[in-house]
Structure formats: C-alpha cells, structure tokens
Design an enzyme around this catalytic site. Structure first.
Site, mmCIF file in Angstrom:
data_model
loop_
_atom_site.group_PDB
_atom_site.id
_atom_site.type_symbol
_atom_site.label_atom_id
_atom_site.label_comp_id
_atom_site.label_asym_id
_atom_site.label_seq_id
_atom_site.Cartn_x
_atom_site.Cartn_y
_atom_site.Cartn_z
ATOM 1 N N TYR A 1 2.408 -15.484 -2.625
ATOM 2 C CA TYR A 1 3.799 -15.790 -2.855
ATOM 3 C C TYR A 1 4.024 -17.236 -2.977
ATOM 4 O O TYR A 1 3.262 -17.770 -2.262
ATOM 5 C CB TYR A 1 4.685 -14.931 -1.276
ATOM 6 C CG TYR A 1 4.849 -14.253 -0.566
ATOM 7 C CD1 TYR A 1 5.396 -13.021 -1.646
ATOM 8 C CD2 TYR A 1 4.360 -13.521 0.418
ATOM 9 C CE1 TYR A 1 5.781 -11.923 -1.019
ATOM 10 C CE2 TYR A 1 4.637 -12.414 1.205
ATOM 11 C CZ TYR A 1 5.039 -11.431 0.406
ATOM 12 O OH TYR A 1 5.220 -10.771 0.735
ATOM 13 N N ARG B 1 -15.317 -26.405 35.702
ATOM 14 C CA ARG B 1 -14.623 -25.244 35.531
ATOM 15 C C ARG B 1 -14.344 -25.097 34.005
ATOM 16 O O ARG B 1 -14.017 -26.099 33.160
ATOM 17 C CB ARG B 1 -12.968 -25.928 35.949
ATOM 18 C CG ARG B 1 -12.208 -25.896 36.958
ATOM 19 C CD ARG B 1 -10.307 -25.942 37.300
ATOM 20 N NE ARG B 1 -9.890 -27.116 36.794
ATOM 21 C CZ ARG B 1 -10.547 -28.126 37.424
ATOM 22 N NH1 ARG B 1 -10.317 -29.088 38.044
ATOM 23 N NH2 ARG B 1 -9.591 -28.926 36.326
ATOM 24 N N ARG C 1 0.919 -33.778 34.327
ATOM 25 C CA ARG C 1 1.464 -31.574 34.316
ATOM 26 C C ARG C 1 1.838 -31.239 35.753
ATOM 27 O O ARG C 1 2.758 -31.678 36.132
ATOM 28 C CB ARG C 1 0.118 -31.243 33.860
ATOM 29 C CG ARG C 1 0.876 -30.029 32.385
ATOM 30 C CD ARG C 1 -0.446 -29.842 31.560
ATOM 31 N NE ARG C 1 -1.543 -29.324 32.065
ATOM 32 C CZ ARG C 1 -2.408 -28.256 31.712
ATOM 33 N NH1 ARG C 1 -2.208 -28.106 30.474
ATOM 34 N NH2 ARG C 1 -2.836 -27.792 32.030
ATOM 35 N N LYS D 1 -8.482 -17.277 32.087
ATOM 36 C CA LYS D 1 -6.842 -17.144 31.540
ATOM 37 C C LYS D 1 -6.655 -16.489 29.905
ATOM 38 O O LYS D 1 -7.474 -16.792 29.318
ATOM 39 C CB LYS D 1 -6.546 -18.464 31.810
ATOM 40 C CG LYS D 1 -6.756 -19.425 30.372
ATOM 41 C CD LYS D 1 -6.330 -20.284 31.447
ATOM 42 C CE LYS D 1 -6.895 -21.986 30.419
ATOM 43 N NZ LYS D 1 -6.620 -23.080 31.199
ATOM 44 N N HIS E 1 -7.096 -32.860 36.993
ATOM 45 C CA HIS E 1 -7.476 -31.980 35.521
ATOM 46 C C HIS E 1 -6.696 -33.388 35.119
ATOM 47 O O HIS E 1 -6.516 -33.704 35.036
ATOM 48 C CB HIS E 1 -6.450 -30.855 35.685
ATOM 49 C CG HIS E 1 -6.588 -30.061 33.895
ATOM 50 N ND1 HIS E 1 -7.892 -29.277 33.953
ATOM 51 C CD2 HIS E 1 -5.474 -29.833 33.310
ATOM 52 C CE1 HIS E 1 -7.729 -29.451 32.432
ATOM 53 N NE2 HIS E 1 -7.032 -28.676 32.215
ATOM 54 N N CYS F 1 -0.084 -13.740 4.298
ATOM 55 C CA CYS F 1 0.916 -13.458 4.596
ATOM 56 C C CYS F 1 0.960 -12.441 5.680
ATOM 57 O O CYS F 1 0.106 -12.530 5.922
ATOM 58 C CB CYS F 1 0.552 -11.906 3.071
ATOM 59 S SG CYS F 1 1.046 -12.378 1.342
ATOM 60 N N MET F 2 1.819 -11.383 5.816
ATOM 61 C CA MET F 2 1.757 -10.857 7.254
ATOM 62 C C MET F 2 1.015 -9.846 7.184
ATOM 63 O O MET F 2 0.309 -10.317 8.470
ATOM 64 C CB MET F 2 3.922 -10.281 7.280
ATOM 65 C CG MET F 2 2.944 -9.418 8.761
ATOM 66 S SD MET F 2 5.097 -8.972 9.062
ATOM 67 C CE MET F 2 6.318 -10.728 9.084
ATOM 68 N N ASP F 3 0.605 -9.099 6.499
ATOM 69 C CA ASP F 3 -0.748 -8.402 6.478
ATOM 70 C C ASP F 3 -1.864 -8.589 5.660
ATOM 71 O O ASP F 3 -2.568 -8.311 5.951
ATOM 72 C CB ASP F 3 -0.437 -6.912 6.469
ATOM 73 C CG ASP F 3 1.822 -6.920 6.329
ATOM 74 O OD1 ASP F 3 1.887 -7.094 7.528
ATOM 75 O OD2 ASP F 3 2.143 -6.374 5.279
HETATM 76 C C1 LIG Z 1 -8.021 -24.028 30.887
HETATM 77 C C2 LIG Z 1 -8.167 -24.412 31.976
HETATM 78 C C3 LIG Z 1 -9.808 -24.879 31.877
HETATM 79 C C4 LIG Z 1 -10.544 -24.740 30.969
HETATM 80 O O1 LIG Z 1 -10.808 -25.839 29.743
HETATM 81 P P1 LIG Z 1 -11.659 -25.910 29.188
HETATM 82 O O2 LIG Z 1 -10.646 -27.139 27.963
HETATM 83 O O3 LIG Z 1 -11.084 -24.189 27.819
HETATM 84 O O4 LIG Z 1 -12.927 -26.147 30.072
HETATM 85 C C5 LIG Z 1 -10.047 -26.416 33.243
HETATM 86 N N1 LIG Z 1 -8.537 -26.133 33.869
HETATM 87 C C6 LIG Z 1 -7.615 -25.560 34.401
HETATM 88 C C7 LIG Z 1 -6.597 -26.661 35.403
HETATM 89 C C8 LIG Z 1 -7.309 -25.515 32.641
HETATM 90 O O5 LIG Z 1 -5.771 -24.948 32.579
#
Ligand SMILES: *Cc1c(COP(=O)(O)O)cnc(C)c1O
Length: 380
Positions: free
Chosen positions: A270, A224, A136, A38, A168, A317-319
C-alpha cells in the site's frame, strides 16, 4: 490450516525460561527470584512460564492483577505469589483464600483487604508498597506512616499478616540515572518507618530486571524479574542478551505464502512506499499488524529467510507483509523467522523494537492474532 505447516507460529522455548531463571538466581543470590508472568507471561503463556520458572528455582511468582493470580492458582500453583494492581471494590475473597500475597498501596486498599479477610474469618497475606519516586502506584511518602500504622493495627487484630514491603524503580534501565540512588535511599527510610512501627516483613524488594542485572545494592531479599526471564535485555544500550547470559525464549515463525520476480521500479504494498531499485525477488509473509507485527516496522525490520536477513519492503498490512529477497532462490512454503533467539544472521525482538521505535517488552507482548503458540522444552 495444517497444524504441521502453520502459516504463523509463536514458538516458546521453556528450556530458555529455565536457563534464564537459573542465570538470574546466580546473579541475585542470596536474594530470591520472583518471576513476573503478568500479561500472559509477556506473551509467552503465563501458566507454562510459571511452571518452568518454579522448576528452575524461582521462589516467587508475580502478576499484576487478581484474575491472573487466580488463573494461576486454578492450575495448581501453590507457591508464593504476589499481585499488585487493584481498583476499589475488587473481590479479594478468592485470592485471600488462595493465599495470594496482595499489595496495599493506600489506606483505603488496606481497609478493603482487611474487611474482606475479617468477613471470611481469614488472615490475608499482605505486602505494602511505597512510592519512592516512580509516581505511579504505591503509597506516597506522606501517606506511608499512616499506611504502616493501619497495617500494624490490622495485623494485631489477626486479619492480615504483613509479608513484605516493596517499591518500584523508575529509571533502573539507566543505572547512572540519579533517581536510582534517591529511590534506594527513600526505600531504606520507608523500611525504617515500617520496622520502627513493629513490622517484620519476610521480604523487602525493589529491583526489576535492569536493577537485578546492574545494581547489586538494590537486590535486598527478592528481585522481581520480568523481561530477563524471557531472555531479552532490559539494558540494550549497555549489554545484549547474549552478553548477559540470557536466551530469548520466543521466536515467531512463518512461511512464504508467495514468491515473485519483479522488474526494477516496482512499487510494493500500500502506498508504494518501497520501490524496487533493480530486478529482485519478493516474498510474501502471511502475518500482519492484526497478528502483532507493528506497522511501524514497515521498510525497517528484517526477517531471516534461508539463514540470511532481509528487510521488509513497503508497508506492513493487516494480514501480510512483503520482504525483498534480492536474488535469493526462494519458494512458497520456505520458512521465515521474524525474530527469535538471535545468533548468526537472525534478528531478535530487540532488533524489532529498535525498528519500531519501542522496547522489546512491547514487541513480545504484542504478538497475537492468528499465529499459533507452541511450547517446546522439558516443561512443554
Ligand atoms: C512488570 C513489573 C516488574 C518486572 O519488570 P521487568 O523490567 O520486566 O523486569 C517488576 N515489578 C513490577 C511492579 C512490575 O510491574
């Protein structure tokens, strides 16, 4: 800007991605690895990372939203692909036709997916997500039996196949946090509800990177992994990436745009938040907060110049930002590494995260702007 000597470059080592996926497969076996790509592969490039991860044996790929899943399918990716975040009214058609595993976290979401599949005369691949304590996404435990019942019904009418059940963790990066055990137990109960209702999901999964690395009891059928795929440690207080056998895949490179010798008492950048104590050499790095160099690392983060660490002097700074090089013999054009693979006297994204008071996830996903991305390694 010359392509040969870019002002700023984000170099992604796809061999490191392959190495990390192999390492995670070793750790997780017999569970399979789902590589999370992602947010454009945590800033590393979704498509090349997914390709490298598949090549190294990641059975699954995971993304947050539908557009990411479809963008990956458009490049020819055909393997198991899970997607988990949607709002009401999302167009599921293309994802169902592309055999993307969708996630239902509520009865209304299941109904939308089932209705789309029915209209298409197709069968959607569907995973059910239960909220075991993160608060969540995921169905609350009170709603879980109803979501399961509706999924069984939709499966019986042929509009969905329930391929997975998952949840999760909230505190996997603190393995001793009491919530981790509580969530594991709640997940076992939620699975029992699903099985009692007649669901036989192919995969049950709970673990993210930190759980994969610290809690074998959470591995189940699939882990995951996001951050660990990119070679960064999700448990910096316990182990470094090197100690975990992971190799950071991203390095951010630049070149000095100016070098000057200044007397003691010179205010830098700055606000003059940095004032030189002695005569010193200042180097100018042409990347700034518009390129994802957090302003919070002003006067804190270090960069590597000529094999040695030097601290940022004054405000980012920005750049651009300035580095105090001391008595280093530097010239305009000399290479600078902001962070990268580590080793020797070179900072990592984790070092930058600590300097910025954040997590390495935010450092690597934050890099953007005018730096050019370049992929190296077998999958490049
Ligand atoms: C982003 C995400 C992960 C991965 O998490 P990490 O800590 O980067 O391994 C796994 N499951 C879900 C649902 C996530 O949103």
């Amino acid at each position: 800007m010359s392509q040969d000597q870019p002002r700023g470059e984000i170099v992604i080592d796809l061999d490191a991605i392959r190495h990390n996926v192999r390492r995670l497969r070793e750790i997780a076996a017999p569970a399979a690895v789902l590589a999370v790509v992602k947010a454009d592969g945590y800033g590393h490039g979704m498509v090349p990372v997914a390709r490298a991860a598949r090549a190294a044996g990641a059975e699954w790929i995971g993304v947050a939203v539908l557009e990411e899943a479809l963008a990956l399918r458009a490049t020819g990716d055909r393997g198991p692909l899970l997607c988990w975040l949607a709002t009401p009214g999302e167009p599921y058609d293309a994802a169902i036709e592309a055999a993307v595993d969708l996630t239902a976290s509520s009865v209304w979401q299941l109904a939308e997916i089932a209705a789309t599949a029915e209209r298409l005369g197709a069968r959607a691949r569907l995973q059910l997500k239960v909220d075991t304590g993160l608060s969540r996404n995921g169905a609350p435990l009170e709603e879980w039996p109803e979501l399961v019942t509706q999924a069984v019904r939709a499966q019986a009418t042929g509009v969905v196949t329930v391929t997975g059940v998952w949840s999760h963790l909230a505190c996997a990066d603190e393995p001793d946090h009491p919530s981790v055990k509580v969530q594991e137990a709640a997940f076992v109960e939620a699975l029992a509800v699903a099985e009692a209702a007649g669901l036989e999901p192919e995969v049950r999964h709970l673990a993210n990177s930190p759980a994969t690395l610290t809690r074998p009891s959470s591995h189940l059928d699939v882990v995951r992994c996001g951050l660990a795929v990119y070679g960064l440690t999700p448990v910096p207080q316990l182990s470094s990436a090197a100690e975990l056998g992971l190799r950071p895949a991203m390095s951010v490179q630049s070149r000095l745009a100016a070098v000057k010798r200044v007397p003691p008492g010179s205010g830098v950048s700055y606000g003059h938040s940095y004032v030189t104590e002695r005569e010193t050499t200042l180097g100018l790095v042409p990347l700034g907060y518009a390129d994802g160099v957090p302003r919070h690392v002003s006067n804190r983060a270090e960069v590597s110049v000529a094999g040695r660490r030097h601290r940022i002097a004054g405000r980012v700074c920005m750049d651009q930002f300035v580095v105090d090089l001391g008595d280093t013999d530097a010239r305009p054009g000399d290479p600078v590494e902001l962070f990268g693979a580590g080793g020797g006297d070179r900072p990592t994204a984790q070092d930058w995260a600590e300097a910025a008071g954040t997590i390495s996830y935010e450092i690597v996903t934050g890099v953007r702007g005018r730096a050019i991305r370049r992929w190296v390694g077998a999958d490049a």
